[in-house]
Write a protein that holds these residues in place. Structure first.
Motif, PDB file in Angstrom:
ATOM      1  N   SER A 237       0.838  -1.208   0.000  1.00 36.68           N
ATOM      2  CA  SER A 237       0.000   0.000   0.000  1.00 36.68           C
ATOM      3  C   SER A 237       0.871   1.256   0.000  1.00 36.68           C
ATOM      4  CB  SER A 237      -0.993  -0.013   1.161  1.00 36.68           C
ATOM      5  OG  SER A 237      -0.307  -0.070   2.380  1.00 36.68           O
ATOM      6  N   GLN A 238       1.987   1.234   0.720  1.00 36.01           N
ATOM      7  CA  GLN A 238       2.891   2.399   0.677  1.00 36.01           C
ATOM      8  C   GLN A 238       3.422   2.593  -0.736  1.00 36.01           C
ATOM      9  OE1 GLN A 238       6.046   1.783   3.554  1.00 36.01           O
ATOM     10  NE2 GLN A 238       4.709   2.185   5.291  1.00 36.01           N
ATOM     11  N   HIS A 239       3.687   1.481  -1.388  1.00 43.01           N
ATOM     12  CA  HIS A 239       4.187   1.551  -2.763  1.00 43.01           C
ATOM     13  C   HIS A 239       3.096   2.163  -3.669  1.00 43.01           C
ATOM     14  CE1 HIS A 239       6.709  -0.862  -5.933  1.00 43.01           C
ATOM     15  NE2 HIS A 239       6.442   0.362  -6.327  1.00 43.01           N
TER      16      HIS A 239
ATOM     17  N   ALA B 160      -0.427   6.791   6.698  1.00 44.21           N
ATOM     18  CA  ALA B 160       0.334   5.788   5.934  1.00 44.21           C
ATOM     19  C   ALA B 160       1.420   6.513   5.156  1.00 44.21           C
ATOM     20  CB  ALA B 160      -0.592   5.039   4.975  1.00 44.21           C
ATOM     21  N   LYS B 161       2.583   5.891   5.081  1.00 37.87           N
ATOM     22  CA  LYS B 161       3.706   6.556   4.405  1.00 37.87           C
ATOM     23  C   LYS B 161       3.608   6.413   2.885  1.00 37.87           C
ATOM     24  CE  LYS B 161       7.234   6.173   7.995  1.00 37.87           C
ATOM     25  NZ  LYS B 161       6.692   5.282   9.043  1.00 37.87           N
ATOM     26  N   TYR B 162       4.303   7.288   2.205  1.00 38.76           N
ATOM     27  CA  TYR B 162       4.603   7.132   0.776  1.00 38.76           C
ATOM     28  C   TYR B 162       6.041   7.591   0.617  1.00 38.76           C
ATOM     29  CZ  TYR B 162       3.579  12.134   0.839  1.00 38.76           C
ATOM     30  OH  TYR B 162       3.579  13.462   1.155  1.00 38.76           O
ATOM     31  N   SER B 163       6.640   7.324  -0.547  1.00 42.17           N
ATOM     32  CA  SER B 163       8.085   7.554  -0.667  1.00 42.17           C
ATOM     33  C   SER B 163       8.471   9.003  -0.374  1.00 42.17           C
ATOM     34  CB  SER B 163       8.582   7.164  -2.058  1.00 42.17           C
ATOM     35  OG  SER B 163       9.976   7.362  -2.112  1.00 42.17           O
ATOM     36  N   SER B 164       9.526   9.139   0.422  1.00 48.23           N
ATOM     37  CA  SER B 164      10.063  10.446   0.808  1.00 48.23           C
ATOM     38  C   SER B 164      10.355  11.336  -0.406  1.00 48.23           C
ATOM     39  CB  SER B 164      11.365  10.225   1.591  1.00 48.23           C
ATOM     40  OG  SER B 164      12.220   9.326   0.896  1.00 48.23           O
ATOM     41  N   ILE B 165      10.724  10.725  -1.520  1.00 44.13           N
ATOM     42  CA  ILE B 165      11.207  11.496  -2.670  1.00 44.13           C
ATOM     43  C   ILE B 165      10.148  12.451  -3.234  1.00 44.13           C
ATOM     44  CG2 ILE B 165      10.598   9.795  -4.471  1.00 44.13           C
ATOM     45  CD1 ILE B 165      13.885  11.754  -4.345  1.00 44.13           C
TER      46      ILE B 165
ATOM     47  N   LEU C  91      19.602   0.090  10.766  1.00 44.34           N
ATOM     48  CA  LEU C  91      18.420   0.744  11.355  1.00 44.34           C
ATOM     49  C   LEU C  91      17.112   0.295  10.704  1.00 44.34           C
ATOM     50  CD1 LEU C  91      19.763   4.420  11.684  1.00 44.34           C
ATOM     51  CD2 LEU C  91      19.698   2.637  13.435  1.00 44.34           C
ATOM     52  N   SER C  92      17.203  -0.620   9.739  1.00 43.35           N
ATOM     53  CA  SER C  92      15.989  -1.029   9.016  1.00 43.35           C
ATOM     54  C   SER C  92      15.219  -2.063   9.835  1.00 43.35           C
ATOM     55  CB  SER C  92      16.406  -1.601   7.659  1.00 43.35           C
ATOM     56  OG  SER C  92      15.344  -2.307   7.087  1.00 43.35           O
ATOM     57  N   GLN C  93      14.017  -1.669  10.304  1.00 41.01           N
ATOM     58  CA  GLN C  93      13.278  -2.556  11.226  1.00 41.01           C
ATOM     59  C   GLN C  93      12.713  -3.792  10.546  1.00 41.01           C
ATOM     60  OE1 GLN C  93       9.805  -0.280  12.202  1.00 41.01           O
ATOM     61  NE2 GLN C  93      10.882   1.579  11.582  1.00 41.01           N
ATOM     62  N   HIS C  94      12.314  -3.640   9.277  1.00 42.52           N
ATOM     63  CA  HIS C  94      11.565  -4.732   8.642  1.00 42.52           C
ATOM     64  C   HIS C  94      12.441  -5.682   7.831  1.00 42.52           C
ATOM     65  CE1 HIS C  94       7.927  -2.675   9.824  1.00 42.52           C
ATOM     66  NE2 HIS C  94       8.335  -1.576   9.210  1.00 42.52           N
ATOM     67  N   SER C  95      13.716  -5.311   7.656  1.00 43.39           N
ATOM     68  CA  SER C  95      14.543  -6.070   6.707  1.00 43.39           C
ATOM     69  C   SER C  95      14.709  -7.546   7.058  1.00 43.39           C
ATOM     70  CB  SER C  95      15.917  -5.426   6.548  1.00 43.39           C
ATOM     71  OG  SER C  95      15.807  -4.380   5.625  1.00 43.39           O
TER      72      SER C  95
ATOM     73  N   ILE D  27      10.593 -11.393   0.550  1.00 40.04           N
ATOM     74  CA  ILE D  27       9.954 -10.195  -0.013  1.00 40.04           C
ATOM     75  C   ILE D  27      11.107  -9.315  -0.503  1.00 40.04           C
ATOM     76  CG2 ILE D  27       8.581  -8.138   0.507  1.00 40.04           C
ATOM     77  CD1 ILE D  27       7.213  -9.848   2.752  1.00 40.04           C
ATOM     78  N   LYS D  28      12.116  -9.188   0.362  1.00 40.87           N
ATOM     79  CA  LYS D  28      13.330  -8.454  -0.021  1.00 40.87           C
ATOM     80  C   LYS D  28      14.408  -9.447  -0.434  1.00 40.87           C
ATOM     81  CE  LYS D  28      13.663  -4.104   2.432  1.00 40.87           C
ATOM     82  NZ  LYS D  28      14.137  -3.377   3.610  1.00 40.87           N
ATOM     83  N   ARG D  29      15.033  -9.189  -1.572  1.00 39.69           N
ATOM     84  CA  ARG D  29      16.123 -10.054  -2.032  1.00 39.69           C
ATOM     85  C   ARG D  29      17.482  -9.393  -1.807  1.00 39.69           C
ATOM     86  NH1 ARG D  29      14.595 -15.325  -3.983  1.00 39.69           N
ATOM     87  NH2 ARG D  29      12.354 -15.163  -4.250  1.00 39.69           N
TER      88      ARG D  29
END
Ligand code: FAQ
Length: 330
Positions: free
Chosen positions: A54-56, A120-125, A219-223, A231-233
């Motif tokens: 959803s953030q994506h 809900a977050k969305y990309s900082s950029i 510092l990445s909590q979900h990695s 999910i992450k490769r």
């Protein structure tokens, strides 16, 4: 479209978690099997995917705003047509992604409401302004370039609907990256003023683009969980480094200078960049970036003004449902 495949009566059963099911689930992931919407999955897997997808999706939709700002000011008809098509593509990506998130049981309305409420977050950029035409070239070249670096591995993500959505998204993002690079090339081969405009855009976007990959690994909590679940490769720092290594030669080809005087190539050939200002990143994701308030205000306005479209679509669906029921009764 995906939601129709949901086997809702079984939902409660699927929520019953036990160690044996969790082990079986992990074994499927380890064997590179795809997880599909009706399969049992741990609730934490469902939760993190709903969060990320959803953030994506929100990023794609909010991401239409900085470039949409230049549609009326594109320097030629050809540039205008390409930019219009690109912005429409981003909207399409948002829609595939909301559909993929819905297969996990969340409704699109509830996800959109969370974004509009600033929860809900969305990309900082997408919280940085587009001040000149060169920013449009830079977004295509660097922002789409970073998005591709992050999203190609997501085509192999363990969750089927997300992985499949990413295949088409990546094809379109590649085209976007090329059109952005071509804008930059035109500016860099143009007048001194055009080249200076391109350099100024690179100076402003470089560091925020590096932040797109997320916080440093430590510092990445979900990695950890996302890596275990495939999910992450690649980690945030690995993708950031791959992006920097791919981008430096492109900047050199353009004749532009990356705004990092301390940057050096190490013996392995990687470009070692200077420290990122993570305080700026934290401020932006906390809602205090240069354009956060404007972006949310623009999305809320569009949502309110589009209410009649949603109501009309619902009325039409209801009419069709009644007609089908009547025909079935005849
Ligand atoms: N901005 O533990 P991690 C595009 C949050 S699409 C804002 O490392 P994770 C196309 C993160 O959510 C661009 N927030 O998190 C386009 C988490 O917060 P939470 C979007 C960020 O999920 C081009 C917290 O920090 N792409 O550009 C950011 O393992 C041109 C801790 O972080 C995607 O969404 C950030 N940059 O890794 C459109 C790709 N980074 O949820 C228009 C899919 C991190 O606990 C024009 N997403 N956070 O409150 C991903 O790959 C991952 O979610 C990461 C973050 C890598 C972004």
């Amino acid at each position: 479209m995906y939601t129709q495949a949901l086997n809702t009566p079984d939902r409660e059963d699927r929520c019953v978690e036990d160690a044996a099911r969790a082990a079986q689930f992990q074994a499927r992931i380890d064997a590179e099997e795809r997880i599909e919407p009706n399969d049992w999955m741990p609730s934490a897997y469902r939760k993190t995917l709903t969060r990320q997808i959803s953030q994506h999706a929100h990023s794609e939709i909010v991401g239409m705003l900085p470039e949409g700002n230049w549609i009326t000011r594109a320097p030629s008809l050809r540039r205008k047509a390409a930019l219009l098509a690109k912005v429409q593509d981003e909207c399409g990506h948002g829609l595939y992604l909301y559909a993929a998130a819905e297969t996990l049981g969340a409704s699109r309305e509830e996800l959109v409401d969370l974004m509009l409420a600033g929860k809900a977050k969305y990309s900082s950029i997408f919280n940085y302004p587009t001040l000149s035409w060169a920013d449009i070239g830079t977004i295509g070249w660097l922002v789409d370039g970073a998005a591709i670096m992050n999203q190609i591995p997501l085509c192999r993500c363990s969750y089927g609907p997300y992985a499949r959505a990413m295949i088409r998204v990546c094809k379109e993002e590649s085209f976007h990256q090329r059109q952005g690079f071509e804008i930059m090339l035109t500016l860099c081969r143009g007048t001194e003023a055009q080249k200076a405009m391109a350099q100024d855009a690179l100076d402003r976007w470089w560091w925020p683009v590096l932040m797109m990959f997320g916080p440093p690994d430590k510092l990445s909590q979900h990695s950890d969980a996302s890596t275990r679940w495939k999910i992450k490769r690649f980690s945030n720092d690995e993708l950031r480094q791959k992006f920097v290594d791919a981008t430096v030669p492109q900047a050199q080809f353009l004749g532009l200078t990356i705004p990092d005087p301390g940057m050096k190539q190490n013996e392995a050939g990687n470009w070692v960049y200077s420290a990122i200002d993570w305080e700026e990143f934290n401020q932006v994701i906390a809602g205090n970036g240069p354009c956060n308030r404007d972006r949310l205000a623009a999305r809320r306005k569009a949502h309110d003004e589009g209410a009649w479209v949603r109501e009309a679509a619902q009325a039409y669906a209801e009419k069709r449902r009644q007609r089908t029921a009547l025909q079935a009764a005849e």
